[in-house]
Design a protein around this motif. Structure first.
Motif, PDB file in Angstrom:
ATOM      1  N   ARG A 140     -20.473   3.890  16.589  1.00 35.80           N
ATOM      2  CA  ARG A 140     -20.892   2.645  15.941  1.00 35.80           C
ATOM      3  C   ARG A 140     -19.989   1.473  16.326  1.00 35.80           C
ATOM      4  O   ARG A 140     -20.461   0.366  16.557  1.00 35.80           O
ATOM      5  N   VAL A 141     -18.688   1.711  16.384  1.00 36.48           N
ATOM      6  CA  VAL A 141     -17.764   0.608  16.688  1.00 36.48           C
ATOM      7  C   VAL A 141     -17.512   0.446  18.186  1.00 36.48           C
ATOM      8  O   VAL A 141     -16.864  -0.495  18.598  1.00 36.48           O
ATOM      9  N   GLY A 142     -18.012   1.370  18.989  1.00 34.04           N
ATOM     10  CA  GLY A 142     -17.927   1.220  20.449  1.00 34.04           C
ATOM     11  C   GLY A 142     -16.766   1.918  21.121  1.00 34.04           C
ATOM     12  O   GLY A 142     -16.493   1.664  22.292  1.00 34.04           O
ATOM     13  N   PHE A 143     -16.067   2.811  20.426  1.00 30.70           N
ATOM     14  CA  PHE A 143     -14.964   3.524  21.070  1.00 30.70           C
ATOM     15  C   PHE A 143     -15.457   4.373  22.230  1.00 30.70           C
ATOM     16  O   PHE A 143     -14.814   4.456  23.264  1.00 30.70           O
ATOM     17  N   ASN A 144     -16.586   5.021  22.081  1.00 29.30           N
ATOM     18  CA  ASN A 144     -17.075   5.913  23.120  1.00 29.30           C
ATOM     19  C   ASN A 144     -17.334   5.160  24.421  1.00 29.30           C
ATOM     20  O   ASN A 144     -17.128   5.693  25.498  1.00 29.30           O
ATOM     21  N   LYS A 145     -17.740   3.907  24.342  1.00 29.06           N
ATOM     22  CA  LYS A 145     -18.014   3.130  25.546  1.00 29.06           C
ATOM     23  C   LYS A 145     -16.730   2.684  26.224  1.00 29.06           C
ATOM     24  O   LYS A 145     -16.518   2.903  27.394  1.00 29.06           O
ATOM     25  N   SER A 146     -15.841   2.053  25.471  1.00 28.35           N
ATOM     26  CA  SER A 146     -14.641   1.493  26.087  1.00 28.35           C
ATOM     27  C   SER A 146     -13.691   2.573  26.571  1.00 28.35           C
ATOM     28  O   SER A 146     -13.122   2.467  27.644  1.00 28.35           O
ATOM     29  N   ILE A 147     -13.525   3.627  25.796  1.00 26.28           N
ATOM     30  CA  ILE A 147     -12.592   4.676  26.201  1.00 26.28           C
ATOM     31  C   ILE A 147     -13.143   5.419  27.406  1.00 26.28           C
ATOM     32  O   ILE A 147     -12.435   5.717  28.340  1.00 26.28           O
TER      33      ILE A 147
END
Length: 156
Positions: A140-147
């Motif tokens: 939801r907060v976008g950690f999976n994308k940036s990391i």
């Protein structure tokens, strides 16, 4: 007096950042529920994220997603055993919390929100795909994308 003035100045800068961050993620109800304790926990989370090189906005939003910054939150209800499996500001299962506090040689204090914030920062920063411990909120907060992007870039 100078230290106290500096602390007040930091809050004048941090509070608008926090309100803007929550609003940008559609956490409008959370804005009205900010009290001194939640403000201090959010500021501590921001500091820990900075220390571990984690995106501060995503880290604070992760904790809001998991518990609304409630140090006594309970989740992951199991109807079979009639108990909550997760607790605290970062919604750790106690077995996971114990495993990682031992790994990182941290003091065990399961319901201490500062302890959970410290451990969450270490797991996200130091464990490969550590964000997966908070899979839904991380997405939801976008950690999976940036990391994922950072890992892909660093592997070349």
């Amino acid at each position: 007096m100078v230290g106290e003035d500096n602390n007040i100045l930091q809050y004048f800068i941090f509070i608008p950042w926090l309100v803007s961050t929550l609003a940008s993620a559609s956490y409008f109800a959370a804005i009205g529920q900010i009290n001194n304790e939640k403000l201090e926990l959010a500021r501590y989370a921001y500091t820990q994220a900075s220390e571990f090189g984690i995106d501060q906005k995503k880290f604070v939003l992760l904790l809001y997603c998991e518990s609304k910054m409630n140090k006594n939150a309970e989740g992951d209800w199991r109807s079979e055993t009639k108990e909550y499996m997760a607790g605290g500001i970062a919604q750790f299962w106690e077995s996971t919390y114990n495993t990682y506090t031992e790994k990182y040689n941290l003091k065990k204090d399961y319901w201490n929100p500062y302890s959970q914030i410290d451990l969450t920062a270490r797991i996200i920063a130091l464990e490969k795909n550590g964000w997966r411990h908070w899979f839904n909120c991380s997405k939801r907060v976008g950690f999976n994308k940036s990391i994922g992007l950072e890992l892909a870039k660093s592997s070349f």
